[in-house]
Structures are given as C-alpha cells and as structure tokens.
Design a protein around this motif. Structure first.
Motif, PDB file in Angstrom:
ATOM      1  N   ALA A 295       0.858  -1.187   0.000  1.00  0.00           N
ATOM      2  CA  ALA A 295       0.000   0.000   0.000  1.00  0.00           C
ATOM      3  C   ALA A 295       0.892   1.234   0.000  1.00  0.00           C
ATOM      4  N   VAL A 358       5.204  17.423  -6.465  1.00  0.00           N
ATOM      5  CA  VAL A 358       3.926  16.728  -6.324  1.00  0.00           C
ATOM      6  C   VAL A 358       3.256  17.040  -4.979  1.00  0.00           C
ATOM      7  N   PHE A 469       6.198  13.701   2.970  1.00  0.00           N
ATOM      8  CA  PHE A 469       5.977  12.619   2.012  1.00  0.00           C
ATOM      9  C   PHE A 469       6.975  11.478   2.179  1.00  0.00           C
ATOM     10  N   VAL A 471       9.194   8.590   5.058  1.00  0.00           N
ATOM     11  CA  VAL A 471       9.124   7.960   6.380  1.00  0.00           C
ATOM     12  C   VAL A 471      10.492   8.045   7.040  1.00  0.00           C
TER      13      VAL A 471
END
Ligand SMILES: Cc1cc2nc3c(=O)[nH]c(=O)nc-3n(C[C@H](O)[C@H](O)[C@H](O)COP(=O)(O)OP(=O)(O)OC[C@H]3O[C@@H](n4cnc5c(N)ncnc54)[C@H](O)[C@@H]3O)c2cc1C
Length: 471
Positions: A295, A358, A469, A471
């Motif tokens: 995901a 983005v 955006f 981790v």
C-alpha cells in the motif's frame, strides 16, 4: 382523437425517463477528535507508576542503591521494564488508532514511534548487558559465562536473545543513513518483525523477572498489559484493514497532468459513507497481480465527492509508475483517510499554501476547502513551468477565493542565491504574514526552508503545518 404522452411534453412517463442518478455531493468531513492529550498522558502515567511501583515494592530501589552486583542487577531490571513499556507504547502508536490519529496525525504518531523505538533499543542494550553481567558475576564468572549459562539453563532466554537481536536490526534499519539505502518494502517488512521481537521477550520476563515470577498481582498486571496491547493493535490495524476491504472502489480513469505526474481517479459505492477532508491521504492498494501486496500513501488532490476521489501521483519509482498504468475497473483498496493536514487547522484565518513538486496534491485539495475570507496565497515551487500539475484548476480556485498564485520555476541553485523564503522577502510580499497560517508540502529541503523563513518572518510555529511525504 386521444393524444399520447409522447406528443404532450407536459405528461411525464416515468418508465421512459433516464434512471435517476443520485446527486453528486461532497463527502462529509471527518468528525473532530475528542481525544485529549491530558487523558492519554494520564493513562500512560498510570501504567508507568503501577509498573515502577511493583518494582519498588519488590525492593528494586534498595537493590539499585546497594552497590556491586545488586546495583548492576537493579540497573538491568529497571531498564528491562523501560524497554518493554517503550516497545508496547511504540507498537500502540504505529497501529494508527483512529481516536489518536485524528487528533495528532499519522506523521506525529510516527515521529513519536521513532522516539519510543530509540528508547526501546537503547534500554534493551543496557538491560541485556547489565543483567548478563550481574548473572555472570553472581556465579563468580564473567559476562560471557553469564550469557552462556543463561542461554543453556534458563527457559525463554534463547527466545529473548533472538528478540533482542531482532530489535537491534530494526533499530539499525531505521537509522537514517541505512534507511535511505534500503528499499522501502525491505525496511517495512524488517520493521514488521517488531511484533515478533516483543513477543519473544515476553516469556523470560515472566520466568526470570524478579517482579513477576513470584507475585500473582504483578504477573497478571504484566500479562494484562501485553494482552491489552495485542487486542488494541488488532482492533486498530485489522479493523482498519477489514473496513477498507469491504468498501467496493475501482479505478475509473488515469489522466496525465504534467511532466512525470498523473492522476488516478477512483470511484464506487464504497465511497458513500466515507468522511474525508482535503489534505488527508489514504494508503492505496491497487489490486493487480504485481501491486496487491503493498500500500502506498497518496493524498487526495481534489475535494472528494460521492462520484470519486482523485490522487495525483508522481512517477517516482517502479510502483508509482505501475499504479498509473492501472486499467479502469481494477479494484482499489483504500485504507484511511489519515492525517490532520486540513483547513480546520487554520480556524478560518487567512492562509499561505506552499507546494513543491507533487506536494501540490494535498495543497490543491486544501485550496478547494478554503473560503474567500481566507484569501489564500498559493506558492508552487517547480523546476520547470511544465511541471505544475492542475494549473488551470489552481488559477480558477485562487481567483474565486480572492487569492493569488505564484509559480516559482527554476533550478535549485538560482533559488539558493535568491531565497524566495527569506524573512525580508516574505514580510515585504505578504505584509499580513504574521497573522496567516502556513501549509507546506514538498521535498524536505523546501519544507525546512519555508518553515525557517516563515518563523523568522513572524509566523508562530503552531501556525505552520506540514505534510511529510517520506518515512
Ligand atoms: C503522507 C504521505 C502522502 C503522500 N502523498 C503523495 C501524493 O499525493 N502524491 C505522490 O506522488 N506521492 C505521495 N507520497 C509519496 C509516495 O507515497 C511515494 O512517492 C511512493 O510510495 C513511492 O513509491 P515507489 O515504489 O514508486 O517509489 P520508490 O522509489 O520505491 O520510493 C520512493 C520514496 O517513497 C518512499 N516510499 C515507497 N513506498 C512507500 C510506502 N508504501 N509508504 C511510504 N513511503 C514509501 C520510499 O521510502 C522512498 O523514499 C506521499 C507520502 C506520504 C508519506
């Protein structure tokens, strides 16, 4: 002569009419969170106080202050407890419990999880060294003979050692320098073994832990903590996953937006009962043979309606590129929505919205949620004018909301020399900057330049919101 309804426009023939299409409506916004930081701290504090109380009652403090092997053993015990509590706390935070996530947002939970993880690994190292050393010294040996004796003769010690090694590997894989070198999926699956590591440590805590081996209350208190954590995680994680699996949502189209950027449009009956705000994101699982097992988080890039949700996606790696090749009709599983990067944070105050690349995705959706009273100033940072996705939509929406759109196009080197986010330029170009809320989403370097500039220009830190955006 009778006249048929076909000749009489005023006579309605329901069976000839097009089937009624339900009106498209904006999906409801998430309900505000009622979770209070004080309540969470009270629960955490209660757990820590009871656990340390048990340790103290069993003479933990006296042993710690006694000197020699007792002190070593006391250090081992107390750090073992700290490691276990931090590990449980870390697992709870990463399970995305809705009532906590809605209050703080997933990125804050992950940041806290990181600190819990660091505490776990460091405390575990101190615990392992101190207790093994004390064990060896108590039998007249060294730390090595202590380790050999523990592994050979004590129940659950092999499992506990394996759990410790796993925790250290997880800790190392999250060290930023290493993290950037390994693929996300490898890092993620290594991280998942954290559940196993915690479980492997549980047995030796009950059989060897001075606090739990002999005291029935302490035994059940400790066992209840682990069981409650497991139930909580299953409820939060599996509940979320099951909810997402039961929603019927499909790809309806894929469109091109700008250089290397496309949009994935999804829709289906599963959307109707969802609550989503612009700026939130979903973990998107596209159910094709290659992609179903992973995901990826993507922010909604337009106000979500009953007729569909749009995600604007940059072709960064293999998976984001493959997602933009999904065919209409492909099943999509949406986990979420997550995040608190929503217009509610501004409380109706005027805003500055800054997007890099983005990062335009959540910023575009946030803009749609702004009112004309908020006079949004939108700053889009791109390398090339052609990289601006949804430009016409931005222009239209900015105009309708008494706002302004600035596109900063050019190479990074030029901007380093002529910093558009320097406090002086910000104060001159946006005179009411100090009274605005700032939302920023883009590469880490842009986010930190914007946040530093805004703070120096007088925007209070609590009024600067950002979505990360990575981790
Ligand atoms: C809260 C949030 C919202 C996001 N919203 C958008 C968006 O609206 N549009 C957009 O284009 N991108 C968005 N991203 C980034 C997007 O998730 C990654 O670019 C995408 O997952 C890259 O996958 P890849 O396999 O193609 O690239 P890779 O080359 O494998 O990875 C590129 C980068 O993305 C990270 N990444 C890869 N997979 C994941 C994952 N499953 N979860 C988290 N990070 C991952 C990697 O750590 C790496 O830094 C968002 C990320 C986050 C955390």
């Amino acid at each position: 002569m009778s006249i048929t309804s076909a000749q009489r426009p005023d006579v309605q023939e329901p069976w000839r009419q097009e089937p009624m299409r339900p009106a498209v409506r904006r999906l409801a916004r998430p309900r505000p969170s009622r979770t209070r930081t004080g309540d969470l701290l009270a629960v955490a504090g209660f757990i820590v106080v009871v656990t340390l109380g048990i340790w103290w009652q069993h003479g933990g403090l006296t042993g710690l202050l006694a000197g020699g092997v007792s002190t070593l053993s006391g250090i081992g015990q107390v750090f073992g407890l700290i490691a276990a509590l931090a590990a449980l706390g870390g697992l709870v935070l990463t399970s995305r419990p809705r009532f906590i996530e809605r209050r703080y947002g997933q990125d804050s939970l992950l940041a806290a999880h990181r600190w819990f993880g660091i505490t776990t690994v460091l405390a575990l190292l101190v615990h392992a060294v101190a207790d093994t050393w004390a064990w060896g010294a108590a039998t007249g040996g060294t730390i090595v003979t202590g380790l050999v004796d523990l592994l050979a003769n004590q129940a659950w010690m092999v499992a506990a050692t394996a759990g410790t090694v796993l925790m250290i590997v997880i800790g190392l894989s999250s060290w930023r320098r290493l993290r950037q070198r390994i693929p996300y999926e490898t890092w993620y699956f290594v991280h998942l073994t954290g559940y196993l590591a915690v479980l492997l440590g549980f047995g030796h805590q009950l059989t060897l832990g001075a606090d739990f081996a002999t005291d029935t209350f302490a035994f059940w208190w400790w066992s209840a903590l682990f069981i409650a954590t497991a139930v909580f995680i299953m409820y939060a994680r599996i509940g979320d996953l099951l909810r997402s699996l039961t929603r019927r949502i499909y790809v309806t189209a894929v469109s091109r937006e700008a250089n290397g950027i496309g949009s994935l449009h999804v829709s289906g009956p599963g959307l109707r009962r969802m609550r989503v705000a612009g700026g939130q994101y979903f973990n998107v699982r596209v159910m094709t043979r290659d992609l179903w097992w992973q995901a990826h988080p993507f922010s909604v890039s337009a106000a979500p309606t009953t007729s569909g949700i749009r995600f604007t996606i940059k072709e960064l790696g293999e998976d984001s590129t493959s997602i933009l090749r999904a065919r209409p009709g492909t099943r999509v599983v949406l986990e979420g929505p997550y995040g608190v990067f929503t217009v509610e944070q501004a409380g109706g105050a005027p805003v500055v919205l800054v997007a890099g690349g983005v990062g335009i995705s959540p910023i575009r959706a946030l803009l749609e949620d702004c009112t004309p009273q908020q006079r949004p100033i939108v700053i889009v940072r791109v390398r090339d004018e052609r990289d601006v996705a949804h430009r016409q939509e931005l222009e239209r929406m900015v105009e309708a909301r008494n706002g302004v759109l600035h596109v900063l196009a050019g190479r990074r080197e030029w901007f380093t020399r002529n910093d558009p986010f320097s406090p002086d330029i910000l104060r001159t170009s946006i005179p009411d900057i100090a009274g605005r809320h700032v939302f920023v989403c883009g590469p880490a370097s842009l986010e930190s330049a914007v946040m530093t500039g805004m703070r120096k220009a007088g925007v209070p830190t609590r009024n600067i919101h950002h979505e990360r955006f990575g981790v």
